[in-house]
Each structure stands twice: as C-alpha cells, then as structure tokens.
Design a protein around this motif. Sequence first.
Motif, PDB file in Angstrom:
ATOM      1  N   ILE A  26       4.326  51.594   1.602  1.00  0.00           N
ATOM      2  CA  ILE A  26       5.543  50.782   1.507  1.00  0.00           C
ATOM      3  C   ILE A  26       6.430  51.006   2.727  1.00  0.00           C
ATOM      4  CG2 ILE A  26       7.655  50.434   0.176  1.00  0.00           C
ATOM      5  CD1 ILE A  26       6.004  51.281  -2.314  1.00  0.00           C
ATOM      6  N   ILE A  27       6.632  52.287   3.093  1.00  0.00           N
ATOM      7  CA  ILE A  27       7.490  52.599   4.244  1.00  0.00           C
ATOM      8  C   ILE A  27       6.938  51.976   5.520  1.00  0.00           C
ATOM      9  CG2 ILE A  27       8.310  54.494   5.715  1.00  0.00           C
ATOM     10  CD1 ILE A  27       8.375  56.231   3.158  1.00  0.00           C
ATOM     11  N   ILE A  28       5.657  52.160   5.763  1.00  0.00           N
ATOM     12  CA  ILE A  28       5.046  51.655   6.991  1.00  0.00           C
ATOM     13  C   ILE A  28       5.038  50.131   7.014  1.00  0.00           C
ATOM     14  CG2 ILE A  28       2.853  51.530   8.268  1.00  0.00           C
ATOM     15  CD1 ILE A  28       2.316  54.419   7.315  1.00  0.00           C
ATOM     16  N   SER A  29       4.670  49.523   5.882  1.00  0.00           N
ATOM     17  CA  SER A  29       4.565  48.061   5.838  1.00  0.00           C
ATOM     18  C   SER A  29       5.907  47.385   6.067  1.00  0.00           C
ATOM     19  CB  SER A  29       3.975  47.617   4.491  1.00  0.00           C
ATOM     20  OG  SER A  29       2.669  48.135   4.324  1.00  0.00           O
ATOM     21  N   TYR A  30       6.924  47.849   5.345  1.00  0.00           N
ATOM     22  CA  TYR A  30       8.229  47.203   5.499  1.00  0.00           C
ATOM     23  C   TYR A  30       8.866  47.518   6.847  1.00  0.00           C
ATOM     24  CZ  TYR A  30       8.425  45.170   0.866  1.00  0.00           C
ATOM     25  OH  TYR A  30       8.186  44.391  -0.233  1.00  0.00           O
ATOM     26  N   ASP A  52      -1.233  47.024  -8.433  1.00  0.00           N
ATOM     27  CA  ASP A  52      -0.282  47.303  -9.514  1.00  0.00           C
ATOM     28  C   ASP A  52       1.050  47.832  -8.992  1.00  0.00           C
ATOM     29  OD1 ASP A  52      -0.761  50.665 -10.358  1.00  0.00           O
ATOM     30  OD2 ASP A  52      -1.958  49.635  -8.858  1.00  0.00           O
ATOM     31  N   GLU A  53       1.123  48.297  -7.743  1.00  0.00           N
ATOM     32  CA  GLU A  53       2.377  48.750  -7.154  1.00  0.00           C
ATOM     33  C   GLU A  53       3.071  47.542  -6.531  1.00  0.00           C
ATOM     34  OE1 GLU A  53       5.319  51.322  -6.440  1.00  0.00           O
ATOM     35  OE2 GLU A  53       3.419  52.078  -7.228  1.00  0.00           O
ATOM     36  N   ALA A  54       4.180  47.105  -7.141  1.00  0.00           N
ATOM     37  CA  ALA A  54       4.807  45.841  -6.758  1.00  0.00           C
ATOM     38  C   ALA A  54       5.234  45.816  -5.292  1.00  0.00           C
ATOM     39  CB  ALA A  54       6.014  45.562  -7.663  1.00  0.00           C
ATOM     40  N   ALA A  55       5.847  46.900  -4.808  1.00  0.00           N
ATOM     41  CA  ALA A  55       6.339  46.909  -3.433  1.00  0.00           C
ATOM     42  C   ALA A  55       5.192  46.811  -2.431  1.00  0.00           C
ATOM     43  CB  ALA A  55       7.158  48.172  -3.185  1.00  0.00           C
ATOM     44  N   VAL A  56       4.087  47.493  -2.722  1.00  0.00           N
ATOM     45  CA  VAL A  56       2.914  47.397  -1.842  1.00  0.00           C
ATOM     46  C   VAL A  56       2.364  45.979  -1.858  1.00  0.00           C
ATOM     47  CG1 VAL A  56       0.558  48.225  -1.448  1.00  0.00           C
ATOM     48  CG2 VAL A  56       2.331  49.831  -2.171  1.00  0.00           C
ATOM     49  N   ARG A  57       2.279  45.397  -3.055  1.00  0.00           N
ATOM     50  CA  ARG A  57       1.727  44.044  -3.184  1.00  0.00           C
ATOM     51  C   ARG A  57       2.585  43.022  -2.434  1.00  0.00           C
ATOM     52  NH1 ARG A  57       2.015  43.814  -8.267  1.00  0.00           N
ATOM     53  NH2 ARG A  57       3.744  42.361  -8.558  1.00  0.00           N
ATOM     54  N   GLN A  58       3.894  43.154  -2.548  1.00  0.00           N
ATOM     55  CA  GLN A  58       4.781  42.176  -1.905  1.00  0.00           C
ATOM     56  C   GLN A  58       4.722  42.270  -0.384  1.00  0.00           C
ATOM     57  OE1 GLN A  58       8.514  43.146  -3.730  1.00  0.00           O
ATOM     58  NE2 GLN A  58       7.837  42.488  -5.765  1.00  0.00           N
ATOM     59  N   ALA A  59       4.720  43.511   0.149  1.00  0.00           N
ATOM     60  CA  ALA A  59       4.661  43.669   1.602  1.00  0.00           C
ATOM     61  C   ALA A  59       3.337  43.161   2.153  1.00  0.00           C
ATOM     62  CB  ALA A  59       4.857  45.135   1.978  1.00  0.00           C
ATOM     63  N   THR A  60       2.244  43.468   1.449  1.00  0.00           N
ATOM     64  CA  THR A  60       0.918  43.029   1.897  1.00  0.00           C
ATOM     65  C   THR A  60       0.816  41.513   1.862  1.00  0.00           C
ATOM     66  OG1 THR A  60      -0.045  45.076   1.026  1.00  0.00           O
ATOM     67  CG2 THR A  60      -1.563  43.263   1.483  1.00  0.00           C
ATOM     68  N   ALA A  61       1.302  40.916   0.775  1.00  0.00           N
ATOM     69  CA  ALA A  61       1.235  39.458   0.642  1.00  0.00           C
ATOM     70  C   ALA A  61       2.065  38.778   1.723  1.00  0.00           C
ATOM     71  CB  ALA A  61       1.725  39.042  -0.749  1.00  0.00           C
ATOM     72  N   GLU A  62       3.256  39.292   1.989  1.00  0.00           N
ATOM     73  CA  GLU A  62       4.118  38.689   3.011  1.00  0.00           C
ATOM     74  C   GLU A  62       3.459  38.722   4.387  1.00  0.00           C
ATOM     75  OE1 GLU A  62       8.577  39.343   4.993  1.00  0.00           O
ATOM     76  OE2 GLU A  62       8.057  40.289   3.078  1.00  0.00           O
ATOM     77  N   ILE A  92      -2.795  34.755  -3.328  1.00  0.00           N
ATOM     78  CA  ILE A  92      -2.560  34.685  -4.766  1.00  0.00           C
ATOM     79  C   ILE A  92      -2.387  36.120  -5.256  1.00  0.00           C
ATOM     80  CG2 ILE A  92      -3.400  33.819  -6.971  1.00  0.00           C
ATOM     81  CD1 ILE A  92      -5.464  32.187  -5.280  1.00  0.00           C
ATOM     82  N   GLU A  93      -1.266  36.401  -5.917  1.00  0.00           N
ATOM     83  CA  GLU A  93      -0.968  37.776  -6.326  1.00  0.00           C
ATOM     84  C   GLU A  93      -1.292  38.004  -7.798  1.00  0.00           C
ATOM     85  OE1 GLU A  93       2.837  39.399  -5.112  1.00  0.00           O
ATOM     86  OE2 GLU A  93       3.108  37.741  -3.691  1.00  0.00           O
ATOM     87  N   ALA A  94      -1.790  39.217  -8.104  1.00  0.00           N
ATOM     88  CA  ALA A  94      -2.031  39.642  -9.482  1.00  0.00           C
ATOM     89  C   ALA A  94      -1.634  41.104  -9.605  1.00  0.00           C
ATOM     90  CB  ALA A  94      -3.491  39.448  -9.862  1.00  0.00           C
ATOM     91  N   LYS A  95      -0.960  41.444 -10.720  1.00  0.00           N
ATOM     92  CA  LYS A  95      -0.443  42.816 -10.870  1.00  0.00           C
ATOM     93  C   LYS A  95      -1.469  43.792 -11.421  1.00  0.00           C
ATOM     94  CE  LYS A  95       1.655  42.288 -15.498  1.00  0.00           C
ATOM     95  NZ  LYS A  95       1.170  40.925 -15.785  1.00  0.00           N
ATOM     96  N   ASP A  96      -2.578  43.283 -11.980  1.00  0.00           N
ATOM     97  CA  ASP A  96      -3.644  44.168 -12.450  1.00  0.00           C
ATOM     98  C   ASP A  96      -4.932  43.369 -12.596  1.00  0.00           C
ATOM     99  OD1 ASP A  96      -3.485  42.739 -14.875  1.00  0.00           O
ATOM    100  OD2 ASP A  96      -2.167  44.242 -15.778  1.00  0.00           O
ATOM    101  N   GLY A  97      -6.002  44.037 -13.033  1.00  0.00           N
ATOM    102  CA  GLY A  97      -7.296  43.387 -13.138  1.00  0.00           C
ATOM    103  C   GLY A  97      -7.341  42.305 -14.186  1.00  0.00           C
TER     104      GLY A  97
END
Length: 663
Positions: free
Chosen positions: A304-308, A545-555, A565-570
């Motif tokens: 999260i720190i590195i991505s943002y 499942d980690e929202a902050a990681v998912r959002q930074a990666t998607a952006e 396309i984002e999904a919070k779990d399997g």
Amino acid sequence: MICGTKTAQQTKTTEEKKTLRVLLVGEKEEDYFLIRDLLRTSQPGIDAKLEHATSVEQAKRMLSQQSYGLILFHHDSADDTAVRQLQEQFDRGLCIPFILLTEMADEAAVARILEAGAWDCIERTELNGATFGRTVRCTTALQAMRDSKQSAEESLRKLSQAVEQSDDSVVITDLQGVIEYVNPAFERLTGYSSAEVHGKTPRILKSGQHAPEFYEELWHTILAGKVFRRIVVNRKKNGNTYYTEESISPVRDSGGEITHFISNGRDLTERLRLEAQLVQAQKMDAVGRLAGGVAHDFNNLLTIIISYSELAMDSVVPNSPLAAKLSEILSAGKRAAELTRQLLAFSRKQPQTPRFIDLNRVVREMTGTLQRLMGEDIQLSFAPRDGLSRVRLDPVQLEQILMNLAANARDAMPQGGSLRIETSEVCIGEAYIQKKPAVIPKGRYVLLVISDNGNGIPQDQLPHIFEPFFTTKPSGQGTGLGLATVYGIVKQNGGYIWVYSEPQMGTVFKIYFPCAGPTNATGPQPRVPSAIPQRGSETILLVEDEAAVRQATAEYLGMQGYKIIEAKDGVEARTIAVKFDAQIHLVISDVVMPNMSGGELVQELKSILPNTKVLFVSGYPGKTVQDHNVVDFGSNFLQKPFTLRQLSDKVREVIDQPVPHRE
C-alpha cells in the motif's frame, strides 16, 4: 538386540551374583524397609540380605552369632553412648565396613563418628538410590581390597594405571597449589607437557573469564575440606579456551590433615559447542517463525505504501518539494521491503525461482555493481575456474549473497583494500570427512570464495556472526541481518558456509553449493525489465481481499490501459466470471483469502474461463504459498511487496505467454 531369550552370559552373570549380608542398627522400623528397597535397586550385581537390630545390645549379639559384610548404623547426634560403644567394637578388632546414617548431625558429631572408626557417613535426608548405592559400592570395594591377597603395591599399581589411562584430566597439587603430578589426559587436553607444568600452579591455565570471586570460593571450599565442583573455562597452551567439569578434592594424611589437592576434569568443550549450536538453531527457527508470521500483514502494508507513493508521484510536478517528500516515502518503503525479504531469506521462507545456472556468469555480471558498491579505494578481482558444473539456485538469491558479503567487506576496509572472488569445483571425499567429521557430506561442490584483507573478525564474535540482529556496527548503521540472510539462503539451497578470520588479517567466506549438472546446459533465464512501463488493453479480473491494495493496483493498471474488474474475494470473483459476457484475459488473484483461496478459485474457473491466464500474488512467505500447490514461482507469481512497475512488467509477461496446449 534380541529379546525373549536369556543368553549364556546373562545366565552366568545371574549365577555369579555375590551375596552381601547387611546389618542395620537403629530404632526406626521404617528405615528397614527403605534400606531394603535401596539395596535391591542400587546394587544390581549383589544379592543383598538385610537384617535389623533395634538396639546396640541386640546388634552385639547378632554380630557374635553371624558374620556381616556391612553395618549400617542410624545414629542420633545426641547419643554419645552409641559412639563410645562403636569405639569399643573397633578397639576389640571388629573389622567390618561401617556406614553411619546421621540425622542433622553437627560437624563435631561427624568428626567423633569418623574418629570412632566409621568408614563413611550419609546424611539421612540425602538417602537416595544414587548416593546410597555409590557409598555402599565404594565401601565394599575398599573392604575387598583390604581383604584381598591382589598386595598394597599391586593396588597402588592398579590405581596408577587407572589414573594414567583415564580420559579425564587429573592434577595433584600440594597445599599451596603447586603442581606435583598431571596425567597424560591433561597433557592431551591442554597441550602442556608434564615437565612444563611441574612446579607451577594452575594459574597458567587461567582464561580470564572467571571473576576473582570464583577463585576465592574455590580456595575457601577446598581449604575447608569440602569438594569444589564447577564448570571451569581454561586456556590451552595454544591460546584456545576449553571447558571442563572440575571436581577438586582435598587429600588428607593418616592424621586427618589436608596435605594435597586432587583435581579431576572432564572435557565438556565439544558437548557445550553442540548444545550452543542447538540453542542457536532453535533461536533462528523462532525468529524465522516470527518473520513468516508477520510477513503477510507487513507485506500488504508495504504494498500500500509503495503503490500509493508511486501513484502520488505521478500526480505532482516533477522535482517539486512535494515530489521529493514522496520520493523519500517510496525509498523508505523499498528499504523496508528489502528488510522483509532478508528476514524471509534468513528464515529460509523466501520464495525461490531456482534454475540451473552458471555461477561464473552470474558473478561476472555482478562485478560492475559490486565495484560501485565497494568504491574506488577497494580493488575488486574475480578469478573464475573454467568449466564449472552448474548449480541449481535462484540467481537473485546469489546476488543477495554477493551484495551482503561485499558490503560487510567494504565496512571492514575503511582505508581501502582488496576484495577477491574465486570459484572452483571440489570433491569432498572420505579422507576429508575423516579429518573434519560431520562438516559436509561426500559429493561434488561448486565452491565460491569471497576474501578481503580488512580488519577481520574478533575470535569472541566469530561464533555469533550468523545470528539474526547481531552486529558490531554503531547503532543505526547495521540491521544485523546481512550475514543471517546469507546463511539462510545458503542453507535453503542445500549448501554450506564456513568463515575464517583473524584480527587485522582479513576474512574468508567459503560457500559450497552442490553440483547440479554440466555447465553447457541451458535453462530459463530471467526476463529483462523494459525501459518504460508495459501498457495493454486486455481485461483483467483483480481478486484481492485487502481493499487498499486492490484499489491502488486497479488504479495503476487502469492508467496503463487495462480494463479492470474488481472482486474482494474468490466467491465474488466466481460470480463475476459466470455472469461476465466478454473475454477475461487475465486473473490476478491473492493466494490466501477468506471464504475461497486463490487456488480454489482458479480450479473452478478452468471450466468457465479455459483460456484465461493467471497471475498469483501473496504477502505470505514462500512455504505457505507452496502449500497451496498452485504457484509456479518462476512464471505466474509476484511476491508482495512489489512496485507498480514490477506489477506492470509481470502482467505483460504473463499475458504474452503462449496458451498451453490442451488435449
């Protein structure tokens, strides 16, 4: 061992059991049953017959009617009459081994008992199998020697042979501590000959590791007529320290005066070394477990720190004050990520991408980087041996080894110097193993040697250099993980590492990697990073499942042109995949997630999305990821924490892979 049938030797031993008739004198009935049980359990080679006299008068009658091999007398310290009667018996020529069982007797009473002719004395509170058995055996053995026809000269000869042939060191000194005798075991252990120590005191062995109070206690104990027992650290003639379990006893003359001291020492050096290795291994395992346990959460936070930080830097004016601050945050995040990787490498839980490599090629490619790390005042040389066998090793891990050892060497040469890297191939055979038992198994090894001519490592620090967090550098200048990382990588790859060093004479590290095949064979090579971030237009299903990681990666991936396309779990990802009416080119999935793991998800998607590629990511250490049996670390895995640039390159690499042929 064959059980169930008594051998001839066992039968013979049983038949030859000696009979010992024992007389217990004392009023306490419970003593009879206690002594009877102790005789049975502590004298396995003797058929002991115990009889009981409740008074001295009864004992006299029994002694006149029956012969006994041992008398046990329970003495009340206040009963001086019993002591006088005991004296009378010995005055009349009674010559039977006599052991007193005392109960809280003072020193004066014990002295009177011994003067009366008792052979030994046992405090009743210490009446147990070991103490009782040893005392009885010694007493009966002494009596057997007295009664034997084997002469005093013969006994002395046997005693001398026993001392001379003992594996334990024996030292005899006079009352002032001047050495009069040492046995051959002492000479072998210390390196001093008998002639060299005769007339000197044991002070020549002092290691400096005991406080003055230690020696004060020693002299106070033995001068008081007691036995001093301790583990002692001494120094050999060659300067090496050694450990012995010492028992120092006073020797008395016929009048009871102390005339000499005798020291019996058992060498514990090897045993303590092995125990220390076990403690060290347990310590390293504990830290490794801790590292593996926190790696997942820590790696997610760093991602999260590195991505943002990277996303923020793309949104600010280059070279502005804010950009500089963001750059510092990003740099700190990367340094923390490197510490995490080192912890996992040290604990042997770092994900690997092992391949068959030419060690010479990897080292040669690293020399430029190493020279920049060392600086201009340190001369770097590389002496490769041609025709080396390949080793199976992750080249990134080999680079970590070289970087850590080079950094240590640089710090040991503040005024400049030289660093030499050599390679060779060696065969460890039976002859080598016999000289150095339990060092390295037999076989062929590629040997990597890194040597410097720096300050060296002090001898007292040498055993600790591979310990996690051990550092000799000032506070804030070292993590103490560099050599622990090297050690972890070497052991993780089935290798062995040895260090040789002397102060002001430099340091040599020797690393042995098992040979894996001829050098001309080829294997998959690492992908060269692109000069600019890789772009694309494909559709990616991102499962995290980690929202902050998912959002930074998607952006970030969205900025590179991908449709995300984002999904919070399997479970949510499976639902999306079933309903999605267009092609999904890539699934990026965390490995360990609640409800449904990444591996379970991919298994279910095989029938729904048969041509979709998969990229796994995880903050867990390699062992945890491996246990899911879905990851190929070399082709479809990215370890957290990663930079967005690394993610972009890996996404492109996986998408561009050819679809495997399905029959």
